[in-house]
Motif scaffolding. Sequence first.
Motif, PDB file in Angstrom:
ATOM      1  N   TYR A 131      20.124 -21.933  37.945  1.00  0.00           N
ATOM      2  CA  TYR A 131      20.312 -20.507  37.640  1.00  0.00           C
ATOM      3  C   TYR A 131      21.281 -19.855  38.611  1.00  0.00           C
ATOM      4  CZ  TYR A 131      18.745 -15.590  37.834  1.00  0.00           C
ATOM      5  OH  TYR A 131      18.685 -14.234  37.881  1.00  0.00           O
TER       6      TYR A 131
ATOM      7  N   TRP B 122      24.415 -17.839  27.606  1.00  0.00           N
ATOM      8  CA  TRP B 122      23.257 -17.812  28.506  1.00  0.00           C
ATOM      9  C   TRP B 122      22.086 -17.221  27.763  1.00  0.00           C
ATOM     10  CZ3 TRP B 122      24.083 -17.296  34.325  1.00  0.00           C
ATOM     11  CH2 TRP B 122      22.899 -17.537  34.997  1.00  0.00           C
ATOM     12  N   ARG B 123      21.073 -18.011  27.629  1.00  0.00           N
ATOM     13  CA  ARG B 123      19.839 -17.493  27.027  1.00  0.00           C
ATOM     14  C   ARG B 123      18.684 -17.866  27.931  1.00  0.00           C
ATOM     15  NH1 ARG B 123      20.557 -18.796  21.010  1.00  0.00           N
ATOM     16  NH2 ARG B 123      18.789 -20.156  21.286  1.00  0.00           N
ATOM     17  N   GLU B 124      17.706 -17.019  27.924  1.00  0.00           N
ATOM     18  CA  GLU B 124      16.548 -17.284  28.764  1.00  0.00           C
ATOM     19  C   GLU B 124      15.995 -18.666  28.436  1.00  0.00           C
ATOM     20  OE1 GLU B 124      12.624 -14.916  29.121  1.00  0.00           O
ATOM     21  OE2 GLU B 124      14.304 -13.564  29.539  1.00  0.00           O
ATOM     22  N   ASP B 125      15.503 -19.352  29.433  1.00  0.00           N
ATOM     23  CA  ASP B 125      14.895 -20.681  29.276  1.00  0.00           C
ATOM     24  C   ASP B 125      15.901 -21.784  28.944  1.00  0.00           C
ATOM     25  OD1 ASP B 125      12.494 -19.448  29.683  1.00  0.00           O
ATOM     26  OD2 ASP B 125      12.134 -19.162  27.535  1.00  0.00           O
ATOM     27  N   GLU B 126      17.179 -21.448  28.963  1.00  0.00           N
ATOM     28  CA  GLU B 126      18.159 -22.504  28.697  1.00  0.00           C
ATOM     29  C   GLU B 126      19.234 -22.470  29.773  1.00  0.00           C
ATOM     30  OE1 GLU B 126      18.465 -23.695  24.084  1.00  0.00           O
ATOM     31  OE2 GLU B 126      19.183 -21.695  24.566  1.00  0.00           O
TER      32      GLU B 126
ATOM     33  N   GLU C 295      25.148  -8.221  36.177  1.00  0.00           N
ATOM     34  CA  GLU C 295      23.930  -8.188  35.381  1.00  0.00           C
ATOM     35  C   GLU C 295      23.994  -7.088  34.331  1.00  0.00           C
ATOM     36  OE1 GLU C 295      20.244  -8.315  37.284  1.00  0.00           O
ATOM     37  OE2 GLU C 295      20.737 -10.034  38.511  1.00  0.00           O
TER      38      GLU C 295
ATOM     39  N   TYR D 196      23.108 -10.098  31.248  1.00  0.00           N
ATOM     40  CA  TYR D 196      22.557 -11.300  31.854  1.00  0.00           C
ATOM     41  C   TYR D 196      21.043 -11.396  31.705  1.00  0.00           C
ATOM     42  CZ  TYR D 196      21.379 -14.337  35.762  1.00  0.00           C
ATOM     43  OH  TYR D 196      20.887 -15.303  36.539  1.00  0.00           O
ATOM     44  N   GLN D 197      20.396 -10.230  31.821  1.00  0.00           N
ATOM     45  CA  GLN D 197      18.935 -10.268  31.751  1.00  0.00           C
ATOM     46  C   GLN D 197      18.440  -9.963  30.342  1.00  0.00           C
ATOM     47  OE1 GLN D 197      18.335  -7.426  34.897  1.00  0.00           O
ATOM     48  NE2 GLN D 197      17.539  -9.040  36.209  1.00  0.00           N
ATOM     49  N   GLU D 198      19.387  -9.759  29.451  1.00  0.00           N
ATOM     50  CA  GLU D 198      18.954  -9.338  28.133  1.00  0.00           C
ATOM     51  C   GLU D 198      18.997 -10.451  27.110  1.00  0.00           C
ATOM     52  OE1 GLU D 198      20.334  -5.500  29.880  1.00  0.00           O
ATOM     53  OE2 GLU D 198      21.470  -5.978  28.065  1.00  0.00           O
ATOM     54  N   ASN D 199      19.031 -11.653  27.624  1.00  0.00           N
ATOM     55  CA  ASN D 199      18.905 -12.775  26.729  1.00  0.00           C
ATOM     56  C   ASN D 199      20.028 -12.804  25.699  1.00  0.00           C
ATOM     57  OD1 ASN D 199      17.740 -15.008  25.757  1.00  0.00           O
ATOM     58  ND2 ASN D 199      16.251 -13.962  24.464  1.00  0.00           N
TER      59      ASN D 199
END
Length: 475
Positions: A55, A82-86, A182, A187-190
């Motif tokens: 990350y 960029w996706r969460e968990d990937e 961000e 970045y944090q918004e999946n």
Amino acid sequence: MENPLPKSWSIHTRPEIIAKYEILERVGSGAYSDVYRARRLSDNLIIALKEVHDYQSAFREIEALQMLQNCPNIIVLHEYFWREDEDAVLVLEFLRTDLAAVIHEAKKTEGGIRLGEVKRWMLQILCGVDACHRNMIVHRDLKPGNLLVSDDGVLKLADFGQARILMEPGFVANNDNQQSFEQNAGYQENTSPTLDSVSEACSSPNLGFNNQVEEDISKEEYFRQLVELKAKRHATDESDKETNINDGDTSCLATGTISDIEDDPLKSSYSYEAEEGGDDRHGALTSCVGTRWFRAPELLYGSIDYGLEVDLWSLGCIFSELLTLEPLFPGISDIDQLGKIISVLGNLTEEVWPSCSKLPDYRTISFANIEKPTGLEACLPDRSPNEISLVKRLVCYDPANRATAMELLNDKYFNEEPFPLPISELHVPLTKHGHDEDSPGGLNDYNDMGSDSDFDEFGPVNVRTTGSGFSLQFS
Ligand SMILES: Nc1ncnc2c1ncn2[C@@H]1O[C@H](COP(=O)(O)OP(=O)(O)OP(=O)(O)O)[C@@H](O)[C@H]1O
């Protein structure tokens, strides 16, 4: 020939990626990533897909590259996913070879690299480093293998996974529209926005410089602005430590990385406490960065308060290697690395580097007195006084004495005969070092340089316990 690298499948199953790119082959992998050659379906452009498994490394690389996209000697980042968990996937321009291959190939050629070529390679590296430093970005892992080269001879700095921005974007004048990564990149918004969607916010050159200004400002003005920015950074660090990106790495003891310590046969002889420079100090840098041969002495002595100058040391090592085709300080462990540096540059004292005794591990590790250091001249046989002097201006103990990239760009060395050759006349190897069948060490020449586990290499060692832990004396 079948690709010997084991295959990672995750990227092949990402619909958002395979909808736009055809993955052709895996071309390499590093500590945190797998890199693939791929074809963009819309226009058949060959690009590199860098799947980053870490990350923080991905965050750093994207953030730094966004700030540097106007420089011709920095790798182009087309877009990223960029996706969460990937894992993050960076879409980069594809560059087939690198400076390590240039050096490797030159070893097989009588006469090595022609001086006009050395100058052109160096000028390109200096342009890239200057762009980083103007933006207060410290690359922290400059080495020939991270200097990629296009088929037509353009060299570009790559692998910004260890890069660190030494100030927060957005606090410099004329940079009002640059918000944090961000916020801009979702970045944090999946989401996986293309660079285009954030480039507007990042396109205004950072630090208030733009290309026109870059050409016009004097060296004095450049330094003045750098000093001002550094002062602002320190002020910001003090007043708003929460905004700093934390390194999140584990600080390494000057004598080795954490994994080295695990392997250390002397482990039972001393205690190691990692709280100094540990990973939970806001804004603290880690000393455990870079590839050992190119690592500055302040890092080897555990500094967590270093600056852009660590790149300048690496630059000196790279310049020396271009001249001699051999690494300047090929240490086989961190201790050996320091030992090699000291045997060439001499004892590390307050006279040569004021305040060096404040380095975290200065008192922890000491070497036998070097009566007669060999000197950099001995490492650069048959090189001109100008070349030796340039290397000396970079490979010197006191970081404050190291020449900046901009100073070197203006050095007369690059304006005198033999002149730098045009890029089109540079010899670009057909194979990449490590993919070349003849290369016994391959990628490992730079990437895997052994651990510190074998202290026998250094002869007798005295381990003393002290108030703060232990000290090691090598003779
Ligand atoms: N844009 C690119 N074009 C072609 N090859 C690339 C590109 N980017 C990286 N590579 C290759 O992929 C491999 C790994 O890349 P890179 O060094 O960036 O990853 P890393 O995990 O950050 O590595 P390291 O362990 O050196 O820190 C290297 O062999 C590199 O040359």
